[in-house]
Design a protein around this motif. Structure first.
Motif, mmCIF file in Angstrom:
data_model
loop_
_atom_site.group_PDB
_atom_site.id
_atom_site.type_symbol
_atom_site.label_atom_id
_atom_site.label_comp_id
_atom_site.label_asym_id
_atom_site.label_seq_id
_atom_site.Cartn_x
_atom_site.Cartn_y
_atom_site.Cartn_z
ATOM 1 N N ILE A 206 12.909 -16.041 -1.785
ATOM 2 C CA ILE A 206 12.051 -15.639 -2.900
ATOM 3 C C ILE A 206 12.532 -14.294 -3.423
ATOM 4 O O ILE A 206 12.833 -13.383 -2.654
ATOM 5 N N LYS A 207 12.594 -14.173 -4.713
ATOM 6 C CA LYS A 207 12.910 -12.901 -5.336
ATOM 7 C C LYS A 207 12.167 -12.825 -6.654
ATOM 8 O O LYS A 207 12.181 -13.776 -7.439
ATOM 9 N N GLY A 208 11.481 -11.718 -6.888
ATOM 10 C CA GLY A 208 10.734 -11.620 -8.129
ATOM 11 C C GLY A 208 10.214 -10.224 -8.365
ATOM 12 O O GLY A 208 10.435 -9.300 -7.582
ATOM 13 N N SER A 209 9.506 -10.079 -9.470
ATOM 14 C CA SER A 209 8.901 -8.800 -9.817
ATOM 15 C C SER A 209 7.626 -9.042 -10.604
ATOM 16 O O SER A 209 7.457 -10.095 -11.233
ATOM 17 N N ASN A 229 0.848 1.854 -14.669
ATOM 18 C CA ASN A 229 2.087 1.328 -15.236
ATOM 19 C C ASN A 229 3.169 1.355 -14.169
ATOM 20 O O ASN A 229 3.445 2.410 -13.587
ATOM 21 N N GLY A 230 3.768 0.205 -13.914
ATOM 22 C CA GLY A 230 4.828 0.168 -12.913
ATOM 23 C C GLY A 230 5.266 -1.250 -12.626
ATOM 24 O O GLY A 230 4.707 -2.220 -13.143
ATOM 25 N N VAL A 231 6.284 -1.359 -11.769
ATOM 26 C CA VAL A 231 6.864 -2.655 -11.421
ATOM 27 C C VAL A 231 6.898 -2.798 -9.909
ATOM 28 O O VAL A 231 7.359 -1.901 -9.195
ATOM 29 N N MET A 232 6.404 -3.927 -9.410
ATOM 30 C CA MET A 232 6.487 -4.264 -7.989
ATOM 31 C C MET A 232 7.521 -5.374 -7.831
ATOM 32 O O MET A 232 7.482 -6.382 -8.532
ATOM 33 N N GLU A 233 8.442 -5.180 -6.903
ATOM 34 C CA GLU A 233 9.449 -6.194 -6.610
ATOM 35 C C GLU A 233 9.158 -6.801 -5.237
ATOM 36 O O GLU A 233 8.630 -6.125 -4.346
ATOM 37 N N ILE A 239 7.779 -6.242 0.042
ATOM 38 C CA ILE A 239 7.224 -5.806 -1.226
ATOM 39 C C ILE A 239 7.630 -4.361 -1.433
ATOM 40 O O ILE A 239 7.512 -3.536 -0.518
ATOM 41 N N ASN A 240 8.115 -4.036 -2.623
ATOM 42 C CA ASN A 240 8.550 -2.681 -2.903
ATOM 43 C C ASN A 240 8.165 -2.286 -4.325
ATOM 44 O O ASN A 240 8.297 -3.081 -5.261
ATOM 45 N N ILE A 257 5.382 1.822 -2.748
ATOM 46 C CA ILE A 257 5.044 0.817 -1.740
ATOM 47 C C ILE A 257 6.332 0.246 -1.181
ATOM 48 O O ILE A 257 7.236 -0.114 -1.945
ATOM 49 N N ASN A 258 6.427 0.160 0.154
ATOM 50 C CA ASN A 258 7.599 -0.426 0.793
ATOM 51 C C ASN A 258 7.175 -1.206 2.030
ATOM 52 O O ASN A 258 6.139 -0.921 2.633
ATOM 53 N N THR A 259 7.978 -2.185 2.399
ATOM 54 C CA THR A 259 7.746 -2.964 3.610
ATOM 55 C C THR A 259 8.707 -2.496 4.692
ATOM 56 O O THR A 259 9.915 -2.436 4.463
ATOM 57 N N ASP A 260 8.180 -2.133 5.875
ATOM 58 C CA ASP A 260 9.055 -1.615 6.935
ATOM 59 C C ASP A 260 9.595 -2.759 7.795
ATOM 60 O O ASP A 260 9.321 -3.946 7.558
ATOM 61 N N LYS A 261 10.344 -2.402 8.833
ATOM 62 C CA LYS A 261 11.008 -3.405 9.671
ATOM 63 C C LYS A 261 10.027 -4.258 10.460
ATOM 64 O O LYS A 261 10.375 -5.344 10.927
ATOM 65 N N ASN A 262 8.780 -3.769 10.629
ATOM 66 C CA ASN A 262 7.755 -4.539 11.333
ATOM 67 C C ASN A 262 6.908 -5.374 10.370
ATOM 68 O O ASN A 262 5.880 -5.903 10.750
ATOM 69 N N HIS A 263 7.337 -5.427 9.101
ATOM 70 C CA HIS A 263 6.662 -6.188 8.048
ATOM 71 C C HIS A 263 5.311 -5.584 7.683
ATOM 72 O O HIS A 263 4.446 -6.272 7.118
ATOM 73 N N ALA A 264 5.122 -4.307 7.979
ATOM 74 C CA ALA A 264 3.923 -3.597 7.539
ATOM 75 C C ALA A 264 4.194 -2.995 6.160
ATOM 76 O O ALA A 264 5.293 -2.510 5.881
ATOM 77 N N ILE A 265 3.190 -3.029 5.299
ATOM 78 C CA ILE A 265 3.308 -2.403 3.987
ATOM 79 C C ILE A 265 2.949 -0.931 4.113
ATOM 80 O O ILE A 265 1.858 -0.584 4.582
ATOM 81 N N GLN A 266 3.868 -0.072 3.715
ATOM 82 C CA GLN A 266 3.664 1.368 3.782
ATOM 83 C C GLN A 266 3.483 1.906 2.359
ATOM 84 O O GLN A 266 4.283 1.626 1.474
ATOM 85 N N ILE A 267 2.413 2.672 2.153
ATOM 86 C CA ILE A 267 2.111 3.244 0.845
ATOM 87 C C ILE A 267 2.082 4.762 0.967
ATOM 88 O O ILE A 267 1.412 5.306 1.844
#
Length: 452
Positions: A206-209, A229-233, A239-240, A257-267
């Motif tokens: 899956i790849k998208g925005s 206003n912004g873009v999430m990929e 999710i970033n 917003i980023n997803t770490d190596k443990n699949h946790a979303i970090q904000i």
């Protein structure tokens, strides 16, 4: 027949076992797309047949044209020494293109089967209110068993429908519950690319925005964000979003917003708040005696549908004319730390510290995304403790308590004490000096409990 009406014109020539040449043209209209399964070539692979049978649920085909020209021993020719081509315009179709993804309804598309490949190009349709602007769905080789489905698409619509699409797709698992109770406004644009092995869906890519323009967003885990206003990929595992701009509590804010190596979303977020914005959000919890603005910094983590949040500010820029110990000038530093940790699906734990003297702990319960304090403790110059008793306790040990000043603050900000925003059910305070009704009492202790 009952499935379509049309005409056929062609010829067939056979020379022993050396040639089976066909030259056929056909045209049809008013084709019921759900019966296409009766007319697929027999040498299409099982996975392709399964997809065609289960995905094209309904629709009407018009201007269906078939060209079949070449030696049948070499079918489907694939552009060499012959031509196999079927084209059609399909209207008002329902397409269930892959397990777990929202169906596309009311879809208009141009359908093409040529050689070994299939290609569907959509020009209209909708999925949960998101309007399809364009989409392409293709299978590059219908003859092989381990074939793949490729989907590229673009859709637009209100952000609330974009969130609904996410929450009813595999992206919801990646979001770890972050989007479950989002309240949104504004418009969004979705770009989506899928690469789906038809016999191994778990290996899908899956790849998208998703781009938001002048939107808003709010949930129990985040404050109200406006002018967003912004873009999430996103991918199948992450999710970033970087440097998304918005307004929060009356001031500008920016977050990533980023997803770490443990699949946790970090904000990670930072911003500036002003008194009018805080007063709009918190009402009388932000009294008129507190003015100015200050910078803040926050971190949040979302993992397995549980959220942890930490907010910090030195409150420089905030002027408070509240009585001691909440008084300060704009230039004074008074560290504020707010931490929230979700303990289960309907409960979280909140810890607050203000300066060196004040601390508080609260247990909140949530229903349909709305959190209410179940029990808590506000402590001054003593550690805060959570008990099993319902309601909020106020405890402390102070040099001086000026009740007259506090009553004056209540008069300025509310029409009655019950509207103060925090329902204190128990009070246990000791003080060296108690000023009340223009009188001073030394070495006083106040114990009070609300009537049930």
């Amino acid at each position: 027949n009952a499935h379509f009406s049309g005409s056929v014109d062609g010829s067939y020539k056979r020379k022993g076992n050396t040639s089976q040449y066909i030259d056929l043209s056909a045209r049809a209209d008013n084709v019921d797309a759900q019966y296409g399964r009766f007319y697929y070539p027999l040498n299409i692979s099982k996975s392709s047949i399964d997809w065609l049978d289960s995905s094209i649920i309904s629709g009407r085909g018009e201007n269906v044209q078939l060209t079949l020209r070449g030696d049948l021993r070499d079918f489907p020719w694939n552009g060499k020494n012959g031509l196999f081509r079927v084209s059609a315009k399909v209207r008002d179709a329902v397409l269930d293109y892959s397990t777990g993804w929202p169906k596309i309804e009311g879809i208009n598309l141009d359908m093409l089967f040529e050689g070994k490949r299939m290609e569907l190009n959509a020009t209209a349709g909708h999925a949960f209110g998101n309007q399809i602007k364009k989409a392409k769905i293709s299978i590059p080789d219908l003859m092989i068993d381990d074939n793949v489905l490729d989907v590229t698409g673009e859709a637009q619509g209100p952000v609330q429908y974009g969130v609904k699409f996410v929450n009813n797709s595999p992206i919801e698992k990646i979001a770890s519950g972050f989007t479950d109770y989002l309240k949104t406004s504004g418009n969004g644009k979705l770009l989506l690319n899928l690469h789906i092995p038809l016999t191994k869906l778990e290996a899908s890519k899956i790849k998208g925005s998703y781009a938001i323009v002048n939107g808003s967003m709010q949930s129990d885990s985040i404050p109200e964000l406006t002018k967003l206003n912004g873009v999430m990929e996103f991918t199948e595992s992450s999710i970033n979003a970087n440097n998304v701009n918005a307004m929060a509590y009356g001031g500008p804010t920016q977050f990533s917003i980023n997803t770490d190596k443990n699949h946790a979303i970090q904000i990670v977020a930072k911003g500036h708040v002003v008194d009018s914005g805080l007063r709009k959000s918190f009402g009388t919890l932000m009294p008129s005696s507190v003015t100015g603005g200050t910078d803040w910094f926050a971190k949040a983590q979302v993992l397995n549908n549980k959220t942890e949040v930490s907010i910090r500010s030195n409150l420089v820029g905030i002027n408070s004319k509240l009585p001691f110990p909440l008084n300060k000038t704009a230039g004074d530093t008074m560290q504020l730390i707010v931490e929230k940790k979700q303990t289960n699906a309907t409960q979280d734990f909140v810890k607050v510290s203000l300066g060196s003297a004040i601390s508080a702990k609260f247990i909140r319960t949530s229903q349909n995304g709305v959190a209410k304090i179940d029990r808590g403790d506000i402590a001054i110059n003593t550690p805060s403790e959570i008990t099993t008793s319902k309601g909020i306790a106020l405890r402390g040990n102070l040099d001086n308590i000026d009740v007259d000043e506090w009553l004056d603050q209540i008069d300025k900000n509310t029409s009655s004490p019950s509207q103060s925003g925090v329902a204190i059910s128990r009070i246990d305070l000791t003080t060296n000096q108690l000023d009340i009704f223009d009188r001073r009492i030394n070495a006083a202790r106040i114990n009070a409990k609300s009537a049930d």
